[in-house]
Design a protein around this motif. Structure first.
Motif, PDB file in Angstrom:
ATOM      1  N   ARG A   6      16.470  24.537  -6.373  1.00 20.18           N
ATOM      2  CA  ARG A   6      17.023  25.884  -6.508  1.00 20.18           C
ATOM      3  C   ARG A   6      15.895  26.891  -6.527  1.00 20.18           C
ATOM      4  O   ARG A   6      14.727  26.531  -6.707  1.00 20.18           O
ATOM      5  CB  ARG A   6      17.870  26.004  -7.777  1.00 20.18           C
ATOM      6  CG  ARG A   6      17.101  25.849  -9.069  1.00 20.18           C
ATOM      7  CD  ARG A   6      18.025  25.498 -10.229  1.00 20.18           C
ATOM      8  NE  ARG A   6      19.026  26.513 -10.476  1.00 20.18           N
ATOM      9  CZ  ARG A   6      18.951  27.433 -11.459  1.00 20.18           C
ATOM     10  NH1 ARG A   6      17.908  27.444 -12.273  1.00 20.18           N
ATOM     11  NH2 ARG A   6      19.894  28.302 -11.640  1.00 20.18           N
ATOM     12  N   ILE A   7      16.239  28.149  -6.343  1.00 15.43           N
ATOM     13  CA  ILE A   7      15.249  29.223  -6.416  1.00 15.43           C
ATOM     14  C   ILE A   7      15.354  29.853  -7.800  1.00 15.43           C
ATOM     15  O   ILE A   7      16.408  30.363  -8.184  1.00 15.43           O
ATOM     16  CB  ILE A   7      15.482  30.272  -5.311  1.00 15.43           C
ATOM     17  CG1 ILE A   7      15.246  29.645  -3.944  1.00 15.43           C
ATOM     18  CG2 ILE A   7      14.557  31.470  -5.511  1.00 15.43           C
ATOM     19  CD1 ILE A   7      15.533  30.560  -2.771  1.00 15.43           C
ATOM     20  N   ALA A 382      19.144  29.311  -1.741  1.00 13.30           N
ATOM     21  CA  ALA A 382      18.780  27.919  -2.020  1.00 13.30           C
ATOM     22  C   ALA A 382      19.692  26.951  -1.267  1.00 13.30           C
ATOM     23  O   ALA A 382      19.240  25.927  -0.749  1.00 13.30           O
ATOM     24  CB  ALA A 382      18.853  27.662  -3.521  1.00 13.30           C
TER      25      ALA A 382
END
Length: 386
Positions: A6-7, A382
């Motif tokens: 994920r970001i 993401a």
């Protein structure tokens, strides 16, 4: 601070302060007596509130919102010796070309009830760090707020100013030369740099001076002189953080957190090689505002080191527009392309939302909506990038 799933989301540090807290800071700056115990209580309550709210909107790496400070660098005058008096810092030279806008801005600032960064104190004696208890209390208050919020964040950071912004904004009226002044400021700030790391927090060094001072102090000088200044400040920062883990340090650089034409800003390409000499793990820069959004492309030609990451400014802190999550995602996807690896980017804001108490242009309800959109946009990006 990288992820392959994920970001991560974060921001630049300062968040809107409650009106009562702003009022107390404004009174104190103006020399009016205030109840210091009431100020401390208001600051602690505000810290708990903003930490809890960051968790609610999905921020992965929060700060204490700088609630117990009147400004991102002004607070040091209360923790360090050597500062006193007051002077008026000249505004950006770009306003000379826009007199109508400059007058409207002057009138707006005159009616704002807050703390301005442009009437700071001066160095009138030896600068030394004196009040370690105040720094320790801020860290402890933040950690208490993190625990109360559930402590489920990916990490947490606390800010401290660059020695360059302190030395430029708080005029030297004591030292024989600016180099000696910069050295002592850096030695004093080491206390906060080291304390942040020792407390298990990430350290963010706020260094707007590395871009902003081009159209302030260095506006009438060759750009090479300004790049020389950037080199000196970065070398000074590196000495101050020597021995600290670089992967726990992030450097925030911007062109000034104010609404204006910004068409006198130094191009990122001119200063990025010097900035990238900083011995830090993460850089944070503004790429949401319409003057600098295109400059994310510079990282394609002047790359980060392989162990460094970039916090991408995806949210403009000077407009009430709430960025659509797809806009945030587009900016992150573009950044991932330029950096070359989506695992080395994070989603952030262009700057703080309230860099000095009461001077933020965006109301708190809009701020939280923007940060929620940041989370949503980061999730969209993401899903596409990973």
């Amino acid at each position: 601070m990288t992820s392959t799933k994920r970001i991560l989301t974060t921001h630049a540090g300062s968040l809107p302060r409650p009106g009562r807290l702003v009022q107390l800071y404004a009174h104190r700056v103006n020399g009016e007596p205030i109840d210091e115990a009431a100020l401390a209580a208001e600051g602690d309550a505000a810290t708990r509130a903003v930490v809890a709210r960051q968790r609610e909107v999905g921020i992965d790496v929060p700060s204490d919102g700088e609630q117990v400070r009147e400004g991102f660098f002004l607070y040091v005058q209360r923790r360090m010796s050597g500062f006193g008096g007051r002077w008026t810092r000249r505004p950006s030279r770009e306003f000379d070309a826009y007199p109508e806008f400059a007058e409207v801005r002057r009138q707006a600032l005159a009616t704002t009830k807050g703390v301005t960064n442009f009437s700071p104190p001066m160095a009138i004696g030896p600068v030394r760090y004196e009040d370690r208890a105040a720094n320790a209390a801020e860290i402890e208050g933040f950690k208490t707020a993190l625990a109360a919020a559930g402590d489920e964040f990916a990490d947490a950071f606390i800010t401290a100013p660059s020695p360059g912004i302190v030395a430029m904004a708080m005029k030297n009226d004591y030292y024989p030369d600016d180099e000696a002044y910069l050295h002592d400021v850096a030695e004093a700030l080491k206390v906060e740099y080291e304390a942040a790391i020792a407390a298990g927090l990430m350290l963010q060094i706020d260094a707007p001076d590395l871009a902003l001072e081009r159209h302030l102090t260095y506006a009438d000088r060759p750009v090479t002189d300004f790049v020389g200044f950037v080199d000196r400040v970065v070398a000074t920062i590196n000495k101050a953080i020597a021995g600290l883990p670089r992967d726990r340090i992030r450097l925030h650089v911007c062109w000034g957190n104010y609404e204006g034409p910004h068409d006198h800003d130094v191009p990122l390409r001119d200063i990025l090689p010097s900035i990238l000499a900083a011995d830090v793990g993460t850089y944070m820069m503004p790429f949401a505002n319409p003057r600098h959004q295109h400059e994310i492309k510079v990282f394609r030609d002047i790359p980060l080191k392989k162990d460094q990451s970039l916090i991408v400014g995806c949210i403009d802190t000077q407009t009430a527009y709430v960025e659509h999550p797809e806009v945030v995602a587009d900016r992150l996807e573009r950044a991932a392309e330029m950096v070359g690896d989506p695992a080395r980017i994070q989603a952030g804001t262009d700057c703080g939302f309230d860099t000095s108490a009461g001077m933020g242009r965006v109301t708190s309800d809009v701020v939280w909506a923007k940060l929620r959109s940041l989370r949503e946009g980061a999730d969209i990006a993401a899903g596409r990038l990973f």
